[in-house]
Write a protein that holds these residues in place. Structure first.
Motif, PDB file in Angstrom:
ATOM      1  N   ALA A  28       0.666  -1.272   0.052  1.00 17.75           N
ATOM      2  CA  ALA A  28       0.041  -0.097  -0.009  1.00 17.75           C
ATOM      3  C   ALA A  28       0.792   1.201  -0.040  1.00 17.75           C
ATOM      4  O   ALA A  28       0.276   2.270  -0.509  1.00 17.75           O
ATOM      5  CB  ALA A  28      -0.990  -0.069   1.206  1.00 17.75           C
ATOM      6  N   ARG A  76      -6.012  11.043  -7.947  1.00 16.31           N
ATOM      7  CA  ARG A  76      -7.339  10.575  -8.700  1.00 16.31           C
ATOM      8  C   ARG A  76      -6.980  10.847 -10.020  1.00 16.31           C
ATOM      9  O   ARG A  76      -6.602  12.042 -10.652  1.00 16.31           O
ATOM     10  CB  ARG A  76      -8.385  11.553  -8.171  1.00 16.31           C
ATOM     11  CG  ARG A  76      -9.582  11.263  -8.824  1.00 16.31           C
ATOM     12  CD  ARG A  76     -10.822  12.167  -8.506  1.00 16.31           C
ATOM     13  NE  ARG A  76     -12.008  11.968  -9.095  1.00 16.31           N
ATOM     14  CZ  ARG A  76     -13.100  11.003  -8.686  1.00 16.31           C
ATOM     15  NH1 ARG A  76     -13.117  10.539  -7.649  1.00 16.31           N
ATOM     16  NH2 ARG A  76     -14.104  10.981  -9.526  1.00 16.31           N
ATOM     17  N   PRO A  78      -9.983  -5.729   0.871  1.00 14.31           N
ATOM     18  CA  PRO A  78      -9.158  -4.756   0.711  1.00 14.31           C
ATOM     19  C   PRO A  78      -8.150  -4.504   1.693  1.00 14.31           C
ATOM     20  O   PRO A  78      -8.303  -4.765   2.954  1.00 14.31           O
ATOM     21  CB  PRO A  78     -10.119  -3.695   1.054  1.00 14.31           C
ATOM     22  CG  PRO A  78     -11.284  -4.098   1.727  1.00 14.31           C
ATOM     23  CD  PRO A  78     -11.409  -5.621   1.415  1.00 14.31           C
ATOM     24  N   GLU A 133      -6.279  -2.211   2.844  1.00 15.95           N
ATOM     25  CA  GLU A 133      -6.446  -1.094   3.749  1.00 15.95           C
ATOM     26  C   GLU A 133      -7.774  -0.478   3.617  1.00 15.95           C
ATOM     27  O   GLU A 133      -8.417  -0.301   2.676  1.00 15.95           O
ATOM     28  CB  GLU A 133      -5.544  -0.014   3.137  1.00 15.95           C
ATOM     29  CG  GLU A 133      -5.397   1.455   3.810  1.00 15.95           C
ATOM     30  CD  GLU A 133      -4.248   2.350   3.547  1.00 15.95           C
ATOM     31  OE1 GLU A 133      -4.219   3.342   4.109  1.00 15.95           O
ATOM     32  OE2 GLU A 133      -3.486   2.086   2.545  1.00 15.95           O
ATOM     33  N   GLN A 192     -10.195   2.519   5.210  1.00 18.92           N
ATOM     34  CA  GLN A 192     -10.198   3.842   5.991  1.00 18.92           C
ATOM     35  C   GLN A 192     -11.423   4.330   6.043  1.00 18.92           C
ATOM     36  O   GLN A 192     -12.555   3.744   5.837  1.00 18.92           O
ATOM     37  CB  GLN A 192      -9.459   4.713   4.941  1.00 18.92           C
ATOM     38  CG  GLN A 192      -8.162   4.374   4.454  1.00 18.92           C
ATOM     39  CD  GLN A 192      -7.548   5.425   3.377  1.00 18.92           C
ATOM     40  OE1 GLN A 192      -8.495   6.000   2.759  1.00 18.92           O
ATOM     41  NE2 GLN A 192      -6.099   5.319   3.023  1.00 18.92           N
ATOM     42  N   PHE A 219     -11.855   2.477   1.238  1.00 17.56           N
ATOM     43  CA  PHE A 219     -10.911   1.433   1.148  1.00 17.56           C
ATOM     44  C   PHE A 219      -9.918   1.548  -0.222  1.00 17.56           C
ATOM     45  O   PHE A 219     -10.274   2.349  -0.914  1.00 17.56           O
ATOM     46  CB  PHE A 219     -11.532   0.131   1.137  1.00 17.56           C
ATOM     47  CG  PHE A 219     -12.691  -0.150   0.130  1.00 17.56           C
ATOM     48  CD1 PHE A 219     -12.397  -0.323  -1.437  1.00 17.56           C
ATOM     49  CD2 PHE A 219     -14.136   0.234   0.172  1.00 17.56           C
ATOM     50  CE1 PHE A 219     -13.270  -0.317  -2.288  1.00 17.56           C
ATOM     51  CE2 PHE A 219     -14.826   0.091  -0.499  1.00 17.56           C
ATOM     52  CZ  PHE A 219     -14.727  -0.151  -1.924  1.00 17.56           C
ATOM     53  N   VAL A 220      -8.762   0.690  -0.141  1.00 18.11           N
ATOM     54  CA  VAL A 220      -7.869   1.164  -1.021  1.00 18.11           C
ATOM     55  C   VAL A 220      -7.244  -0.169  -1.453  1.00 18.11           C
ATOM     56  O   VAL A 220      -6.875  -0.981  -0.529  1.00 18.11           O
ATOM     57  CB  VAL A 220      -6.881   2.054  -0.554  1.00 18.11           C
ATOM     58  CG1 VAL A 220      -5.361   2.352  -1.526  1.00 18.11           C
ATOM     59  CG2 VAL A 220      -7.226   3.472  -0.096  1.00 18.11           C
ATOM     60  N   TYR A 221      -7.063  -0.486  -2.859  1.00 17.91           N
ATOM     61  CA  TYR A 221      -6.248  -1.441  -3.246  1.00 17.91           C
ATOM     62  C   TYR A 221      -5.173  -0.704  -4.156  1.00 17.91           C
ATOM     63  O   TYR A 221      -5.410   0.072  -5.001  1.00 17.91           O
ATOM     64  CB  TYR A 221      -6.995  -2.508  -4.300  1.00 17.91           C
ATOM     65  CG  TYR A 221      -8.018  -3.271  -3.812  1.00 17.91           C
ATOM     66  CD1 TYR A 221      -7.885  -4.743  -3.547  1.00 17.91           C
ATOM     67  CD2 TYR A 221      -9.388  -2.648  -3.191  1.00 17.91           C
ATOM     68  CE1 TYR A 221      -8.680  -5.503  -3.046  1.00 17.91           C
ATOM     69  CE2 TYR A 221     -10.256  -3.599  -2.487  1.00 17.91           C
ATOM     70  CZ  TYR A 221     -10.025  -5.035  -2.493  1.00 17.91           C
ATOM     71  OH  TYR A 221     -10.848  -5.625  -2.049  1.00 17.91           O
ATOM     72  N   SER A 251      -4.055   2.958  -7.917  1.00 13.45           N
ATOM     73  CA  SER A 251      -4.943   2.774  -6.697  1.00 13.45           C
ATOM     74  C   SER A 251      -6.441   2.532  -7.196  1.00 13.45           C
ATOM     75  O   SER A 251      -6.821   3.432  -8.028  1.00 13.45           O
ATOM     76  CB  SER A 251      -4.576   3.789  -5.871  1.00 13.45           C
ATOM     77  OG  SER A 251      -4.919   5.030  -6.325  1.00 13.45           O
ATOM     78  N   TYR A 301      -9.836   2.798  -5.329  1.00 13.47           N
ATOM     79  CA  TYR A 301     -10.254   3.025  -4.109  1.00 13.47           C
ATOM     80  C   TYR A 301     -11.846   3.519  -3.956  1.00 13.47           C
ATOM     81  O   TYR A 301     -12.149   3.942  -4.969  1.00 13.47           O
ATOM     82  CB  TYR A 301      -9.280   4.056  -3.272  1.00 13.47           C
ATOM     83  CG  TYR A 301      -9.198   5.330  -4.121  1.00 13.47           C
ATOM     84  CD1 TYR A 301     -10.005   6.570  -3.768  1.00 13.47           C
ATOM     85  CD2 TYR A 301      -8.561   5.674  -5.227  1.00 13.47           C
ATOM     86  CE1 TYR A 301     -10.074   7.831  -4.315  1.00 13.47           C
ATOM     87  CE2 TYR A 301      -8.517   6.859  -5.793  1.00 13.47           C
ATOM     88  CZ  TYR A 301      -9.319   7.916  -5.430  1.00 13.47           C
ATOM     89  OH  TYR A 301      -9.375   9.178  -5.962  1.00 13.47           O
ATOM     90  N   SER A 302     -12.028   3.831  -2.802  1.00 19.05           N
ATOM     91  CA  SER A 302     -13.561   4.653  -2.615  1.00 19.05           C
ATOM     92  C   SER A 302     -13.303   5.567  -1.244  1.00 19.05           C
ATOM     93  O   SER A 302     -12.894   4.836  -0.281  1.00 19.05           O
ATOM     94  CB  SER A 302     -14.744   3.549  -2.535  1.00 19.05           C
ATOM     95  OG  SER A 302     -15.699   4.014  -2.596  1.00 19.05           O
ATOM     96  N   ALA A 303     -13.713   6.674  -1.582  1.00 25.11           N
ATOM     97  CA  ALA A 303     -13.784   7.495  -0.299  1.00 25.11           C
ATOM     98  C   ALA A 303     -15.137   8.341  -0.478  1.00 25.11           C
ATOM     99  O   ALA A 303     -16.228   7.916  -1.031  1.00 25.11           O
ATOM    100  CB  ALA A 303     -12.673   8.171  -0.555  1.00 25.11           C
TER     101      ALA A 303
END
Length: 209
Positions: free
Chosen positions: A69, A77, A112, A114, A116, A120-122, A134, A136-138
């Motif tokens: 990670a 982005r 995932p 990580e 958060q 989450f983040v891959y 990456s 991810y979703s935020a």
């Protein structure tokens, strides 16, 4: 000698789709389906299914490998999973779903690495190009990140930008063509705790007390 005058009157009927045929209807429906949903989608749940046709243009999941990670810290982005066209047309619910995005990633790469607040983040490497991406979703929803600057912080050269964009789009095409397997994850958000995932063939987002 009598002269005859023919007067042609053209009547315009608002809303008329005169001249359209079944092939045009099928093409219009196909474009709507490929965008990942329809205008009447429920933002909290929907059918979890492949969103792309697959085929030779879609890379194998093995092209992208999970990496540490920490390698993703320099990514920013690059694009959202939902396009501006999807959002403007009201077809973005399926591509804004955290559960729909998560379980497609989980299907190929497991849970995932990580998690958060809000997402989450891959972090993955494209084996063909070496680019680090990456997925991810935020708070802004499902998205892709990539390294868009060099070590000095300057924007990448145009040919490098094109290579990175192609890598990102290839990954998205692979995810679109994935039928997500069941999975679930609980997340803390600014609005409270939620559970997202895929269950019984549907992606969902449930609010928890």
């Amino acid at each position: 000698m009598r002269a005859s005058v023919l007067i042609a009157i053209l009547v315009f009927v608002p809303g008329c789709e005169c001249g359209h045929d079944e092939e045009e209807d099928r093409d219009r429906a196909s474009r709507a389906e490929s965008a990942g949903g329809d205008v009447m989608e429920d933002p909290a749940r929907g059918v979890a299914e492949r969103m792309g046709e697959g085929g030779g243009d879609v890379p194998a999941p093995s092209r992208f490998e999970l990496v540490d990670a920490e390698l993703g810290r320099g990514t920013t982005r690059a694009r959202g999973w939902a396009s501006l066209e999807d959002l403007r047309a009201g077809r973005g619910a399926a591509r804004m779903s955290l559960g729909n995005w998560l379980c497609r990633l989980w299907t190929h790469y497991g849970p995932p690495p990580e998690v958060q607040r809000d997402g989450f983040v891959y972090v993955l490497r494209d084996r063909e190009t070496g680019d680090v991406l990456s997925a991810y979703s935020a708070g802004s929803g499902p998205a892709m990140g990539a390294r868009l600057t060099d070590e000095q912080g300057a924007p990448l050269a145009s040919e490098q930008q094109a290579r990175v964009a192609a890598s990102v789009n290839a990954f998205v095409a692979m995810i679109d063509a994935t039928e997500p397997q069941p999975c679930e994850l609980e997340l803390e958000t600014d609005l409270g705790r939620i559970r997202v995932g895929v269950r019984d063939g549907e992606w969902f987002e449930d609010e928890l007390e």
